[in-house]
Design an enzyme around this catalytic site. Sequence first.
Site, mmCIF file in Angstrom:
data_model
loop_
_atom_site.group_PDB
_atom_site.id
_atom_site.type_symbol
_atom_site.label_atom_id
_atom_site.label_comp_id
_atom_site.label_asym_id
_atom_site.label_seq_id
_atom_site.Cartn_x
_atom_site.Cartn_y
_atom_site.Cartn_z
ATOM 1 N N ILE A 12 4.533 -8.380 39.343
ATOM 2 C CA ILE A 12 5.986 -8.399 39.585
ATOM 3 C C ILE A 12 6.607 -7.089 39.099
ATOM 4 C CG2 ILE A 12 8.175 -9.593 39.101
ATOM 5 C CD1 ILE A 12 6.561 -12.175 38.661
ATOM 6 N N ASP A 32 3.698 -1.796 28.647
ATOM 7 C CA ASP A 32 2.539 -2.461 29.238
ATOM 8 C C ASP A 32 1.292 -1.684 28.859
ATOM 9 O OD1 ASP A 32 0.619 -3.751 31.090
ATOM 10 O OD2 ASP A 32 2.440 -4.592 31.957
ATOM 11 N N THR A 119 8.714 -20.140 34.350
ATOM 12 C CA THR A 119 7.752 -20.617 35.350
ATOM 13 C C THR A 119 8.245 -21.904 35.997
ATOM 14 O OG1 THR A 119 5.524 -21.477 35.681
ATOM 15 C CG2 THR A 119 6.464 -21.798 33.506
ATOM 16 N N TYR A 163 0.757 -23.535 28.743
ATOM 17 C CA TYR A 163 1.599 -22.450 29.266
ATOM 18 C C TYR A 163 3.016 -22.952 29.585
ATOM 19 C CZ TYR A 163 3.159 -19.191 32.967
ATOM 20 O OH TYR A 163 3.870 -18.336 33.751
ATOM 21 N N VAL A 229 -9.865 -26.773 45.294
ATOM 22 C CA VAL A 229 -9.925 -27.590 44.083
ATOM 23 C C VAL A 229 -9.407 -28.995 44.403
ATOM 24 C CG1 VAL A 229 -9.020 -27.853 41.738
ATOM 25 C CG2 VAL A 229 -9.669 -25.577 42.581
ATOM 26 N N ARG A 236 2.226 -25.933 47.519
ATOM 27 C CA ARG A 236 3.021 -24.865 46.925
ATOM 28 C C ARG A 236 3.927 -24.279 48.000
ATOM 29 N NH1 ARG A 236 0.793 -26.883 43.162
ATOM 30 N NH2 ARG A 236 -0.421 -25.878 41.501
ATOM 31 N N TYR A 308 -12.194 -25.295 36.821
ATOM 32 C CA TYR A 308 -11.382 -24.811 35.690
ATOM 33 C C TYR A 308 -11.891 -25.269 34.323
ATOM 34 C CZ TYR A 308 -7.609 -23.485 38.934
ATOM 35 O OH TYR A 308 -6.851 -22.904 39.928
HETATM 36 C C1 UGA Z 1 0.489 -20.333 38.673
HETATM 37 C C2 UGA Z 1 1.241 -20.179 37.347
HETATM 38 O O1 UGA Z 1 0.766 -21.107 36.417
HETATM 39 C C3 UGA Z 1 2.728 -20.368 37.552
HETATM 40 O O2 UGA Z 1 3.401 -20.129 36.345
HETATM 41 C C4 UGA Z 1 3.233 -19.394 38.558
HETATM 42 O O3 UGA Z 1 4.595 -19.674 38.800
HETATM 43 C C5 UGA Z 1 2.449 -19.551 39.837
HETATM 44 O O4 UGA Z 1 1.049 -19.428 39.602
HETATM 45 C C6 UGA Z 1 2.876 -18.469 40.785
HETATM 46 O O5 UGA Z 1 2.057 -17.732 41.305
HETATM 47 O O6 UGA Z 1 4.088 -18.375 40.988
HETATM 48 P P1 UGA Z 1 -0.324 -22.280 40.302
HETATM 49 O O7 UGA Z 1 0.472 -22.258 41.559
HETATM 50 O O8 UGA Z 1 -0.842 -23.622 39.909
HETATM 51 O O9 UGA Z 1 0.569 -21.681 39.117
HETATM 52 O O10 UGA Z 1 -1.549 -21.283 40.353
HETATM 53 P P2 UGA Z 1 -2.702 -20.939 41.361
HETATM 54 O O11 UGA Z 1 -3.857 -20.508 40.529
HETATM 55 O O12 UGA Z 1 -2.231 -19.984 42.374
HETATM 56 O O13 UGA Z 1 -3.114 -22.341 42.021
HETATM 57 C C7 UGA Z 1 -2.464 -22.928 43.105
HETATM 58 C C8 UGA Z 1 -3.280 -24.086 43.621
HETATM 59 O O14 UGA Z 1 -4.472 -23.598 44.248
HETATM 60 C C9 UGA Z 1 -3.755 -25.108 42.594
HETATM 61 O O15 UGA Z 1 -3.672 -26.390 43.158
HETATM 62 C C10 UGA Z 1 -5.217 -24.741 42.373
HETATM 63 O O16 UGA Z 1 -5.989 -25.825 41.929
HETATM 64 C C11 UGA Z 1 -5.602 -24.298 43.772
HETATM 65 N N1 UGA Z 1 -6.768 -23.364 43.877
HETATM 66 C C12 UGA Z 1 -6.822 -22.226 43.142
HETATM 67 C C13 UGA Z 1 -7.775 -23.641 44.799
HETATM 68 O O17 UGA Z 1 -7.763 -24.677 45.500
HETATM 69 N N2 UGA Z 1 -8.803 -22.756 44.940
HETATM 70 C C14 UGA Z 1 -8.881 -21.613 44.225
HETATM 71 O O18 UGA Z 1 -9.862 -20.852 44.427
HETATM 72 C C15 UGA Z 1 -7.857 -21.340 43.297
#
Ligand code: UGA
Length: 363
Positions: A12, A32, A119, A163, A229, A236, A308
């Site tokens: 960002i 940073d 977040t 977090y 997963v 999202r 994870y």
């Molecule tokens: C993360 C951070 O924890 C948040 O604070 C942040 O706001 C958000 O990213 C963001 O990018 O804005 P999250 O959306 O859960 O939250 O993070 P990701 O790692 O991008 O996971 C999104 C989804 O994809 C989850 O359901 C995860 O289980 C899934 N996933 C992730 C997969 O299915 N395969 C993968 O290889 C990685």
Amino acid sequence: MNIVILGCGGFIGSHLLDRLLTTTDHKIIGWDPESSKIRKHLDNPNFTLHQRYVDDPETQQDLRNAVAEGDVVINLAAICNPSEYNTNPISVIKSNLFDVYPIVELCVEYKRWLISFSTSECYGRTLSSYVGDTSYENPDLYELKEDETPLIMGPIVNQRWTYACAKQMVERLVYAHHKEDGLPFTVVRPLNFFGPRMDYIPQRDGDGVPRVLACFMGALLNGDPMKLVDGGKARRTIVSIYEAVDAICRMLDNPEKANGHAFNIGNRNNEVTMAELADMMRKTYAKITGDASYEDYPIIEVSAEEFYGEGYEDCDRRMPDVSKAKDLLGWEPKIALEDVLLDTMTYFHNEYAGTMKPAQVAE
Ligand code: UGA
């Protein structure tokens, strides 16, 4: 304006610097330890980088001086990668709560406007998920409203929430200082910003598990299967980093409207399940490479525990109400997910394809 940005070298921060240093005369002082994403700005006379961690003892006096002379402090420094929340919980709590505490206190001392990046995970899981409404019949049980929706985390054994809990505590600390001491503040709750330079590509410029965009992109580049997963049912909403930066700039341009509020920054129209996202990304990659075989690229399912480790729990859905950002800032995201993916994946393809020979794609 004099702007202090903590964590200015990340995803960002790098996009915010691109915008501020090319379209305004603001003077920026940043912190940073990493500078690889912002190299092109290092010689800009309007930008000073302190290449150190925020909790580095040598940072303290410089930071105090910068805050004293600053108009606004933007805190982007965070460990915001879900793979760390349950595997590295102490560092996650420390960096997202205790390292931020002195920054909040400095802003209180000098009465400086703090834009605190929080977040969407503060909301935890939706009420729908707790009452078993998997078809999401009732928007009151899943829509995320900044000033109404309760913030509900899972039990402590599910360390996924370290977090979110740390970030929520910072929000409460900032709000308490606003009420008691008149601290000017804005809280930003990002909902999955996507764009070039997000995270890192595993096996190319980092190890471990980044967020989903980089995981899926890394799989396509490295010749590994994309992994869903727990079946990829989680949803999202995805917003372009350029539009997210636009929202931050509107805050900077309208301090009187941004002050005293938390804002959801996300795009309601770009909602997908992770299974849909994987499919869209492989089709987009077929378009970028001109190789139609990517349309059927292997996608496999893995359990959360396998992917994870112990203590992961997912946010089921994040559908933001963004009417506050529209009403107060005139911000309304418009870039469709297809375009966000095309732009972002083209960047990653140009940057990484051919830098390493992909292994044989697993069947
Ligand atoms: C993360 C951070 O924890 C948040 O604070 C942040 O706001 C958000 O990213 C963001 O990018 O804005 P999250 O959306 O859960 O939250 O993070 P990701 O790692 O991008 O996971 C999104 C989804 O994809 C989850 O359901 C995860 O289980 C899934 N996933 C992730 C997969 O299915 N395969 C993968 O290889 C990685």
